[in-house]
Design a protein around this motif. Structure first.
Motif, PDB file in Angstrom:
ATOM      1  N   ARG A  83      17.621  24.295  54.883  1.00 23.96           N
ATOM      2  CA  ARG A  83      17.846  25.977  54.502  1.00 23.96           C
ATOM      3  C   ARG A  83      16.788  26.561  54.063  1.00 23.96           C
ATOM      4  O   ARG A  83      15.565  25.814  53.608  1.00 23.96           O
ATOM      5  N   TYR A  84      16.338  27.941  54.281  1.00 23.87           N
ATOM      6  CA  TYR A  84      15.202  28.464  53.782  1.00 23.87           C
ATOM      7  C   TYR A  84      15.329  28.660  52.381  1.00 23.87           C
ATOM      8  O   TYR A  84      16.256  29.276  51.822  1.00 23.87           O
ATOM      9  N   ASP A 119      13.200  30.081  48.608  1.00 22.44           N
ATOM     10  CA  ASP A 119      11.799  30.485  47.891  1.00 22.44           C
ATOM     11  C   ASP A 119      11.324  29.529  47.070  1.00 22.44           C
ATOM     12  O   ASP A 119      12.097  28.306  46.770  1.00 22.44           O
ATOM     13  N   ASP A 152      16.731  34.516  53.617  1.00 26.64           N
ATOM     14  CA  ASP A 152      16.768  34.820  55.057  1.00 26.64           C
ATOM     15  C   ASP A 152      15.883  34.010  55.753  1.00 26.64           C
ATOM     16  O   ASP A 152      14.807  33.521  55.762  1.00 26.64           O
ATOM     17  N   GLU A 153      16.496  33.621  57.035  1.00 27.03           N
ATOM     18  CA  GLU A 153      15.996  32.466  58.078  1.00 27.03           C
ATOM     19  C   GLU A 153      14.541  33.187  58.265  1.00 27.03           C
ATOM     20  O   GLU A 153      14.346  34.403  58.575  1.00 27.03           O
ATOM     21  N   GLY A 154      13.524  32.104  58.214  1.00 28.42           N
ATOM     22  CA  GLY A 154      12.093  32.731  58.581  1.00 28.42           C
ATOM     23  C   GLY A 154      11.500  32.952  57.295  1.00 28.42           C
ATOM     24  O   GLY A 154      10.175  33.154  57.362  1.00 28.42           O
ATOM     25  N   ARG A 155      12.161  33.212  56.207  1.00 31.21           N
ATOM     26  CA  ARG A 155      11.339  33.527  54.934  1.00 31.21           C
ATOM     27  C   ARG A 155      11.144  32.388  54.129  1.00 31.21           C
ATOM     28  O   ARG A 155      12.248  31.492  54.252  1.00 31.21           O
ATOM     29  N   GLU A 160      10.181  28.843  52.679  1.00 31.03           N
ATOM     30  CA  GLU A 160       9.965  27.497  53.267  1.00 31.03           C
ATOM     31  C   GLU A 160      11.443  26.802  53.548  1.00 31.03           C
ATOM     32  O   GLU A 160      12.365  27.064  52.962  1.00 31.03           O
ATOM     33  N   LEU A 161      11.374  26.063  54.795  1.00 32.21           N
ATOM     34  CA  LEU A 161      12.346  25.461  55.275  1.00 32.21           C
ATOM     35  C   LEU A 161      12.456  24.208  54.561  1.00 32.21           C
ATOM     36  O   LEU A 161      11.504  23.210  54.517  1.00 32.21           O
TER      37      LEU A 161
END
Length: 132
Positions: free
Chosen positions: A72-73, A75, A82-85, A87-88
């Motif tokens: 999951r993404y 902080d 949200d996806e793309g924000r 770090e995965l």
């Protein structure tokens, strides 16, 4: 251990403390080498409370659990974003399993709100929350 066709409450083996420690040390060593990670930049484990685990185990027809690897993404404070924000990050997903091997989270009633306990995730991560 002989292979069995049914899923049941005695699958898995207890490990000695030494074997468990050796496996986790080996994982850490190879993770750092394979992905050139600093020791505190990847999740090595997650803690889940006994009440949450017992809730999964107490579901109708549950004979055990399955642990999936997920991502999951997040902080920097491990909050979902949200996806793309952010770090995965790798995170565990734990679900109850029936005797026929099917996951219990496939119950369509689990589609409401924040979930009804179909699966367990978002434990406390290590290194952030490691044993003292």
């Amino acid at each position: 251990m002989p292979k069995r066709d049914k899923f049941h409450g005695d699958v898995g083996q207890f490990l000695t403390g030494k074997d468990a420690v050796d496996r986790t040390i080996r994982y850490k060593k190879h993770k750092e080498v394979d992905q050139k990670c600093a020791p505190d930049t990847y999740i090595r484990g997650e803690f889940f409370g006994i009440n949450r685990i017992n809730s999964l185990l107490g579901r109708k027809d549950c004979v055990g659990i399955r642990i999936y690897y997920g991502k999951r993404y997040e902080d920097k404070d491990e909050n979902p974003v949200d996806e793309g924000r952010g770090e995965l990050k790798s995170r565990l997903v734990i679900v109850g399993v029936r005797a026929d091997g099917t996951d219990i989270f496939d119950d369509k009633t689990g589609l409401k709100g924040d979930g009804d306990g179909d699966a367990l995730g978002d434990g406390y991560t290590c290194p952030r929350h490691c044993a003292p």
